[in-house]
Enzyme design. Sequence first.
Site, PDB file in Angstrom:
ATOM      1  N   GLN A 340       0.834  -1.215   0.000  1.00  0.00           N
ATOM      2  CA  GLN A 340       0.000   0.000   0.000  1.00  0.00           C
ATOM      3  C   GLN A 340       0.867   1.264   0.000  1.00  0.00           C
ATOM      4  OE1 GLN A 340      -3.160  -0.462  -0.362  1.00  0.00           O
ATOM      5  NE2 GLN A 340      -3.848   1.659  -0.305  1.00  0.00           N
ATOM      6  N   GLU A 367       3.909 -25.765   9.203  1.00  0.00           N
ATOM      7  CA  GLU A 367       4.188 -26.226  10.585  1.00  0.00           C
ATOM      8  C   GLU A 367       3.002 -25.992  11.520  1.00  0.00           C
ATOM      9  OE1 GLU A 367       8.174 -25.739  12.022  1.00  0.00           O
ATOM     10  OE2 GLU A 367       8.962 -25.792   9.992  1.00  0.00           O
TER      11      GLU A 367
END
Length: 384
Positions: A340, A367
Amino acid sequence: MVAVDRTLPSDESRALFELVQDLCAKELAPRAAEYEAAERFPREVFRTLGQAGLLSLPYDEQYGGGGQPYEVYLQVVEELARHWLTIGLGVSVHSLACYGLANFGSEEQKGKWLPGMLGGDQLGAYCLSEPQSGSDAAALTTRAVLSGDASVYTVNGTKAWITHSGQADFYTLMVRTSDNGAKGISALLAEGDTPGMSFGKPEQKMGMRGSVTAQVLLDGAQVPAERLIGTEGQGFSIALSALEAGRLGIAACAVGVAQAALDAAVEYATARQQFGRAISEFQGVGFMLADMATSVAVGRAAYLAAARRRDAGLPYGTEAAMAKLFCTDMAMKVTTDAVQVFGGYGYTADFPVERYMREAKVLQIVEGTNQVQRLVISRTLTRP
Ligand SMILES: Cc1cc2nc3c(=O)[nH]c(=O)nc-3n(C[C@H](O)[C@H](O)[C@H](O)COP(=O)(O)OP(=O)(O)OC[C@H]3O[C@@H](n4cnc5c(N)ncnc54)[C@H](O)[C@@H]3O)c2cc1C
């Protein structure tokens, strides 16, 4: 780059960190964008890191490890990921692959294989996930059957999503040796050239394209019985114990990627002019940078707090899950905000922030997805 005020505990760790920064500048930074665009696996960079002792930092010096506390090891992983996630995550996965043998192997097994695994030339892979069992890892079906003379396991099945598949020299394999649910899982340490083991085509990924992710195909693979880690049936606890430590590595990687996005956003916002002044002078942008910097610092504090518990020998599983959850969600937000700050330029491959945003996403998944982390954390609240 934004200066990071680190709290390294010793002169030795400060010197180590200077070496890491030097390697990052010389070996990682010049390659990262090019290799990611070309989907090229940086095997030679892992070798360079290995020769510098950076593939074995948290392990025992007796077996060739660096003998460093997690507090130091994780800050090294963070700095590597700040320059290139494929490398930071790769170092963390290699540590994960060594974890089973280092913590559950017999003295004889450790003496025989660990120095090679920690020596710097070898790279490891950790194989838990399967096509049909991801979050529900205990449902894995890869089967290992011991021969009549108890000398060799014959392994059949498919491991999915394996980081370093086909590139690694050793594979920590979670396999089923009985039908007794999670208690029927065992851990085997297979060599890369195991007969009957082959590797699938690399996955076409959203990000981290320099890192190879592929299936490990086990078709009557022959793994010597002496390569069983711990006892039959202990594999799932070995896998979970390794993941507890591994999640801290993922949290550190997330902080590294977020720090890289912050570095780029600060540099750009101070240089880019609109309405006759630097965009960083507009409060809307300056406050975004302030929030990003705050989030990165809080994330670092979260993984370090968990790491220091581990270094002190205290339980740290819940704190590791919290750090993984917070840091990876934080990295997703910070990298999105960095795009942005760059406006339209942020949406192009001319600047690295779009890559950081794509890379951050995977950290919310690997994980243990962040939903699984919330399960782990909520269980400690509701089932103390
Ligand atoms: C780039 C990459 C590298 C990887 N490297 C490795 C590796 O080296 N070794 C390895 O073993 N694995 C590896 N993985 C696999 C990874 O760990 C799994 O993708 C992950 O655990 C999720 O499993 P899954 O993809 O099967 O999703 P699923 O388990 O099918 O989940 C799908 C969705 O359902 C949600 N969900 C599932 N169960 C629950 C629940 N009980 N409550 C709430 N939500 C739930 C999940 O959070 C997710 O949003 C890697 C994956 C990727 C993408």
